[in-house]
Design an enzyme around this catalytic site. Structure first.
Site, mmCIF file in Angstrom:
data_model
loop_
_atom_site.group_PDB
_atom_site.id
_atom_site.type_symbol
_atom_site.label_atom_id
_atom_site.label_comp_id
_atom_site.label_asym_id
_atom_site.label_seq_id
_atom_site.Cartn_x
_atom_site.Cartn_y
_atom_site.Cartn_z
ATOM 1 N N GLN A 51 40.559 -28.549 -16.409
ATOM 2 C CA GLN A 51 41.596 -28.012 -17.297
ATOM 3 C C GLN A 51 42.984 -28.075 -16.973
ATOM 4 O O GLN A 51 43.894 -27.697 -17.491
ATOM 5 C CB GLN A 51 41.046 -26.271 -17.336
ATOM 6 C CG GLN A 51 39.706 -26.178 -18.228
ATOM 7 C CD GLN A 51 39.595 -24.512 -18.497
ATOM 8 O OE1 GLN A 51 38.981 -24.121 -17.456
ATOM 9 N NE2 GLN A 51 39.803 -24.034 -19.317
ATOM 10 N N CYS A 94 38.623 -19.092 -24.057
ATOM 11 C CA CYS A 94 38.858 -20.317 -23.113
ATOM 12 C C CYS A 94 40.159 -20.584 -23.089
ATOM 13 O O CYS A 94 41.083 -20.733 -24.072
ATOM 14 C CB CYS A 94 37.813 -21.368 -23.474
ATOM 15 S SG CYS A 94 38.281 -22.813 -22.490
ATOM 16 N N LEU A 95 40.694 -20.766 -21.827
ATOM 17 C CA LEU A 95 42.103 -21.311 -21.781
ATOM 18 C C LEU A 95 42.548 -22.735 -22.390
ATOM 19 O O LEU A 95 43.554 -22.953 -22.753
ATOM 20 C CB LEU A 95 42.663 -21.308 -20.175
ATOM 21 C CG LEU A 95 42.693 -19.832 -19.661
ATOM 22 C CD1 LEU A 95 43.052 -20.038 -18.134
ATOM 23 C CD2 LEU A 95 43.726 -18.968 -20.240
ATOM 24 N N HIS A 136 30.016 -20.759 -17.993
ATOM 25 C CA HIS A 136 31.156 -21.299 -18.950
ATOM 26 C C HIS A 136 31.814 -22.467 -18.217
ATOM 27 O O HIS A 136 32.260 -23.433 -18.647
ATOM 28 C CB HIS A 136 31.959 -20.128 -19.213
ATOM 29 C CG HIS A 136 33.348 -20.527 -19.841
ATOM 30 N ND1 HIS A 136 33.346 -20.042 -21.365
ATOM 31 C CD2 HIS A 136 34.499 -21.210 -19.757
ATOM 32 C CE1 HIS A 136 34.447 -20.446 -21.864
ATOM 33 N NE2 HIS A 136 35.132 -21.283 -20.735
ATOM 34 N N GLU A 137 32.215 -22.244 -16.889
ATOM 35 C CA GLU A 137 33.007 -23.055 -16.121
ATOM 36 C C GLU A 137 32.052 -24.261 -15.618
ATOM 37 O O GLU A 137 32.819 -25.208 -15.527
ATOM 38 C CB GLU A 137 33.521 -22.286 -14.799
ATOM 39 C CG GLU A 137 34.529 -21.121 -15.133
ATOM 40 C CD GLU A 137 35.552 -21.243 -16.056
ATOM 41 O OE1 GLU A 137 36.028 -22.476 -16.165
ATOM 42 O OE2 GLU A 137 35.970 -20.575 -16.819
ATOM 43 N N HIS A 140 32.213 -26.886 -18.329
ATOM 44 C CA HIS A 140 33.406 -27.592 -18.264
ATOM 45 C C HIS A 140 33.476 -28.739 -17.583
ATOM 46 O O HIS A 140 33.792 -29.921 -17.838
ATOM 47 C CB HIS A 140 34.675 -26.887 -17.746
ATOM 48 C CG HIS A 140 35.380 -25.967 -18.602
ATOM 49 N ND1 HIS A 140 35.976 -26.452 -19.899
ATOM 50 C CD2 HIS A 140 35.606 -24.430 -18.793
ATOM 51 C CE1 HIS A 140 36.645 -25.303 -20.451
ATOM 52 N NE2 HIS A 140 36.134 -24.245 -19.968
#
Ligand code: NI
Length: 174
Positions: A51, A94-95, A136-137, A140
């Site tokens: 990210q 989510c960012l 979630h991470e 990614h």
């Protein structure tokens, strides 16, 4: 520590698989510190290296509620060993998908192993918000976003809005 720019969807890097790290050194710790500062100032409770445009298997998380009691968790090469059958639902954001939220069902508990900030091997059992956050991470790191769990219709709608939003931002910059 310095803040880094957060990559947002649609950006092809978010769909790439991150690489496993070979060693934990000061350079890596600097990156982790930058990721933490970026996450805190966003603000968010979890951030994966991809990210900030770095394809390495690194995650920072802080789910502590009180702002003055920070409790950062650094996960290097995290691996989910097992997941529970029972599930829980959280409204996730989510960012990299600014302004969008959706209820996502995931295993309520997960057991993970990882390497910590100092290079030590660790194992933890996570439940509740931490479990959802870790899953979630880790997604990614494998190029998966939470919108991938939604229907095609919902996902396309969000993507369309994000593309439009990016175009509007570019107009202002130009
Ligand atoms: Ni995210």
């Amino acid at each position: 520590m310095s803040k880094r720019e957060i990559v947002t969807e649609p950006d092809p890097i978010l769909r790439k698989k991150s690489e496993t790290l070979e060693k934990v050194d000061d350079e890596l710790r600097n990156l982790l510190d930058d990721m933490l500062e970026t996450m805190y100032s966003a603000p968010g409770i979890g951030l994966a290296a991809v990210q900030v445009g770095v394809l390495k298997r690194l995650i920072v998380i802080d789910i502590s509620k009180e702002k003055d009691k920070k409790n950062p968790l650094f996960l290097i090469n995290p691996e989910i060993i097992s997941k529970s059958k029972n599930t829980s639902i959280y409204e996730e954001g989510c960012l990299s998908l600014p302004g969008h939220y959706a209820e996502i069902e995931r295993p309520a508990e997960c057991y993970i192993k990882y390497i910590d900030y100092y290079g030590n091997k660790k194992e933890i059992k996570a439940n509740g918000l931490l479990s959802t956050c870790i899953q979630h991470e880790v997604d990614h790191l494998n190029g998966i976003l939470f919108i991938d769990y939604l229907s095609k219709l919902k996902k396309d709608m969000i993507l369309k809005k994000l593309v439009k939003h990016k175009k509007e931002i570019n107009k202002i910059i130009l």
